[in-house]
Motif scaffolding. Structure first.
Motif: not given
Length: 120
Positions: A67-79, A43-56
């Motif tokens: 370890d956190t990344v944000l949904e890219t603009e391209e991913e948001e537009q596709e979604r 079990l490694g460290p928890v890693r997160y990805i947040l949707d574009a509304t959770l920038n802050k």
């Protein structure tokens, strides 16, 4: 660099008594992988990805060293425009936990297990 979080553990002696706090063992938690059972699963460290509304929130989690990344603009537009949920594929591929504010996103059958829906 990241500072180590210290955890103090007091283990009972052979006769079952607990030693004084001054004899406590100090363990270093470097958020590295932890061994689970003897089945070679880790079990490694928890890693997160947040949707574009959770920038802050993404910025604050990064400041705290998570370890956190944000949904890219391209991913948001596709979604939002095309209904193509490549965000879900990215979660699975990078083994990240999704955090979103969208109940519609959470209700989708393709939504990865373990995702969180929070109230902004």
């Amino acid at each position: 660099g990241k500072e180590d979080a210290r955890i103090h553990v007091t283990e009972p002696t052979e006769n079952g008594t607990v030693p004084k706090a001054s004899n406590a063992t100090t363990l270093t938690n470097k958020f590295s992988s932890l061994s689970l059972n003897d089945e070679h699963r880790t079990l490694g460290p928890v890693r997160y990805i947040l949707d574009a509304t959770l920038n802050k929130l993404c910025r604050w989690l990064r400041i705290m060293g998570i370890d956190t990344v944000l949904e890219t603009e391209e991913e948001e537009q596709e979604r939002t425009k095309n209904g193509n949920f490549i965000l879900f594929d990215r979660c699975r591929k990078e083994q990240r936990t999704l955090i979103t504010t969208s109940t519609r996103l959470m209700a989708r059958r393709e939504c990865p297990a373990g995702a969180y829906c929070i109230n902004p």
